[in-house]
Design an enzyme around this catalytic site. Structure first.
Site, short mmCIF file in Angstrom:
data_model
loop_
_atom_site.label_atom_id
_atom_site.label_comp_id
_atom_site.label_asym_id
_atom_site.label_seq_id
_atom_site.Cartn_x
_atom_site.Cartn_y
_atom_site.Cartn_z
N HIS A 186 -12.87 3.27 0.65
CA HIS A 186 -13.27 2.59 1.45
C HIS A 186 -13.40 0.82 1.04
CE1 HIS A 186 -13.18 6.21 4.48
NE2 HIS A 186 -11.62 5.38 4.06
N GLY A 226 -10.92 2.27 12.92
CA GLY A 226 -10.37 2.82 14.21
C GLY A 226 -11.51 3.24 15.51
N ASN A 258 0.75 -1.23 0.09
CA ASN A 258 -0.45 -0.06 -0.44
C ASN A 258 0.88 1.27 -0.31
OD1 ASN A 258 -2.00 2.00 0.78
ND2 ASN A 258 -2.95 0.95 2.00
N LEU A 278 -15.74 3.59 10.13
CA LEU A 278 -15.08 4.62 10.84
C LEU A 278 -13.96 5.51 10.66
CD1 LEU A 278 -18.48 4.31 13.01
CD2 LEU A 278 -18.32 6.02 10.54
N ARG A 285 -12.18 16.34 6.74
CA ARG A 285 -12.86 16.10 5.89
C ARG A 285 -14.83 16.37 6.63
NH1 ARG A 285 -11.72 11.53 2.92
NH2 ARG A 285 -9.27 11.15 3.62
N GLU A 323 -7.74 -4.72 5.04
CA GLU A 323 -7.31 -4.57 3.96
C GLU A 323 -6.48 -5.10 3.28
OE1 GLU A 323 -8.12 -0.44 5.47
OE2 GLU A 323 -9.63 -0.26 3.04
N ARG A 361 -10.18 9.81 20.61
CA ARG A 361 -9.58 9.41 22.00
C ARG A 361 -9.90 11.20 22.69
NH1 ARG A 361 -5.79 5.24 20.00
NH2 ARG A 361 -5.56 7.00 18.69
N GLU A 418 -14.34 0.39 15.62
CA GLU A 418 -14.03 -0.70 16.18
C GLU A 418 -13.81 -0.35 17.75
OE1 GLU A 418 -11.29 -2.97 13.83
OE2 GLU A 418 -11.62 -2.29 12.31
N ARG A 437 -3.06 -1.77 -3.51
CA ARG A 437 -3.43 -1.51 -3.86
C ARG A 437 -3.62 -0.10 -4.53
NH1 ARG A 437 -5.18 2.98 1.11
NH2 ARG A 437 -7.89 2.95 0.99
P1 ADP Z 1 -7.31 5.51 8.97
O1 ADP Z 1 -8.11 5.80 8.68
O2 ADP Z 1 -6.18 6.82 9.20
O3 ADP Z 1 -7.44 4.39 8.68
P2 ADP Z 1 -8.01 3.88 12.09
O4 ADP Z 1 -8.85 3.37 11.56
O5 ADP Z 1 -6.71 3.57 12.15
O6 ADP Z 1 -7.91 5.77 10.60
O7 ADP Z 1 -9.16 4.74 13.10
C1 ADP Z 1 -8.23 6.83 13.06
C2 ADP Z 1 -9.16 6.70 14.15
O8 ADP Z 1 -10.07 5.86 15.06
C3 ADP Z 1 -9.22 8.06 14.74
O9 ADP Z 1 -9.89 8.82 15.62
C4 ADP Z 1 -8.73 8.03 16.29
O10 ADP Z 1 -9.01 8.65 17.62
C5 ADP Z 1 -9.42 6.60 17.25
N1 ADP Z 1 -9.67 5.25 17.51
C6 ADP Z 1 -8.32 4.59 17.91
N2 ADP Z 1 -8.75 4.37 19.01
C7 ADP Z 1 -9.94 4.22 19.97
C8 ADP Z 1 -9.96 4.42 20.83
N3 ADP Z 1 -9.91 3.37 21.80
N4 ADP Z 1 -11.23 4.67 21.12
C9 ADP Z 1 -11.73 5.37 20.77
N5 ADP Z 1 -11.47 6.09 18.74
C10 ADP Z 1 -10.28 5.46 18.79
#
Ligand code: ADP
Length: 389
Positions: free
Chosen positions: A174, A322, A7, A201, A233, A376, A276, A325, A86
């Site tokens: 996505h 992120g 990627n 998300l 965004r 992915e 977070r 999950e 990718r």
């Molecule tokens: P990307 O699109 O860059 O791959 P990710 O799928 O890793 O992003 O998601 C990033 C988001 O997930 C950030 O907003 C981060 O704050 C949120 N995140 C990661 N761990 C947690 C958590 N334990 N609780 C709440 N939000 C989280």
């Protein structure tokens, strides 16, 4: 059979080497800040911090690691049967994983105008891998491909037809993630003829209606700014705002791009794009952060309603990436007061989802609600395997 998944970003290269068909991960890592002085290369537990000038140098570090680490993973790089890349934008052309030829590269180049940040970097990754893994098949897997099944009534914009003919339509993104989690949901439910909404998300965010295993509608459109509120965004806004900024407030087109892509979303609403931080601030009584969470979840609810109406029902709702999950707060807010649609989470399971294998469905819920970690790279490896095996 060994399949390497790459990627490539403009200054980064993420990789995973799989043993297929078991999908065992042999190596996982990345090179970041390529071209800068403070580059970093990580492969499993091996790490070096030294300048990495180009993507080619990064792949050389990877091959050195594969061949020369304490317990070499390969005897020869020719053991890698295929490299799966990718590629973000496949336009109208690419609906399947595709063996890369000169013509395919020309088409990816033609699509630079639609994905100026991503496709050029993806092509650099392809051309570098062709040099270094010259015996391997090179395969492109497109992030837009899954959404090519979206029917015309959902992918065409109500603007003059000559623009549609020039390729201005909803593409969606996505796709690799939506496809992976929807297939995992099909496995969990033991059926494919079902109605799903997948919520990816992460920093970027999109929701997809998946009908009978195929993408039926999605929230991102011609580009990746539309739909849900994201980290930086805006998601959906009224188009007239753009003309007002341009003509009345004298912002340039580049300024507006920057505002809507990098300065909007949760960053604009709550002062941070890290969920977070926003949750912590909201817990401490910060009103901006509380409003941002309500608005974030609110746009998700709007699309749950939209997609459920379009599909005339819903069998399962899937949270991934992120935020999907990890944030019980967002999952809770996004599903609150949806009992009319048969959607109810179990608050206890939502707080401890691992204990319940990600099934957070409430007792009276008609709709199943699952948390399914996205993967992915694994999806790319399995699509490549199916193509070449
Ligand atoms: P990307 O699109 O860059 O791959 P990710 O799928 O890793 O992003 O998601 C990033 C988001 O997930 C950030 O907003 C981060 O704050 C949120 N995140 C990661 N761990 C947690 C958590 N334990 N609780 C709440 N939000 C989280």
């Amino acid at each position: 059979m060994k399949i390497l998944v790459l990627n490539s970003g403009s200054s980064s290269l993420k990789f995973q080497l799989f043993e297929m068909p078991q999908a065992t991960v042999l190596v996982k890592g990345l090179a970041e800040r390529i071209g800068e002085k403070t580059s970093r290369f990580v492969a499993n537990d091996f790490e070096v911090n030294e300048p990495i000038a180009t993507h080619k140098d990064a792949l050389h570090l990877l091959t050195d690691y594969l061949l020369d680490s304490k317990q070499p993973i390969l005897k020869d790089t020719s053991e890698i049967a295929a490299v799966g890349h990718r590629v973000v934008h496949g336009g109208n052309t690419f609906v399947q994983p595709t063996v890369i030829t000169g013509q395919v590269k020309d088409k990816i180049r033609e699509l630079f105008s639609l994905a100026p940040l991503h496709n050029p970097a993806n092509l650099t990754g392809i051309e570098t891998a062709e040099e270094i893994f010259s015996n391997a098949k090179q395969i492109a897997v497109f992030d837009t491909a899954f959404h090519q099944s979206i029917p015309i009534e959902n992918h065409k914009y109500a603007i003059p037809n000559n623009f549609y003919e020039a390729g201005i339509r909803k593409y969606g993104f996505h796709g690799i993630s939506h496809q992976y989690v929807s297939r995992e949901a099909n496995k969990l439910l033991g059926r494919k003829d079902i109605k799903l909404i997948t919520l990816h998300l992460g920093n970027g965010a999109s929701a997809t209606a998946v009908l009978n295993g195929k993408s039926f509608d999605t929230t991102m459109g011609f580009g990746p700014m539309n739909g849900l509120i994201m980290g930086t965004r805006s998601g959906d806004i009224d188009q007239s705002i753009i003309f007002y900024l341009l003509e009345k407030l004298n912002y340039s087109s580049a300024d507006i791009q920057n505002i809507l892509n990098k300065q909007s979303g949760m960053k604009a609403l709550a002062g941070s794009n890290d969920l977070r931080d926003i949750e912590t601030a909201a817990n401490q009584g910060d009103k901006r952060a509380q409003l941002a969470l309500i608005m974030y979840a609110g746009t998700i609810k709007k699309y749950i309603g939209n997609f459920t109406a379009q599909m005339n029902g819903l069998d399962a709702l899937i949270f991934t990436a992120g935020i999907g999950e990890n944030s019980d707060v967002v999952r809770d807010l996004a599903t609150k007061n949806l009992s009319f649609l048969g959607i109810e989470i179990d608050p206890n399971k939502n707080k401890n989802p691992k204990k319940y294998q990600g099934d957070i469905t409430g007792k009276n819920s008609k709709v199943k609600i699952f948390i399914i970690p996205t993967n992915e790279e694994k999806e790319i490896a399995s699509q490549v395997y199916q193509l070449i095996y």
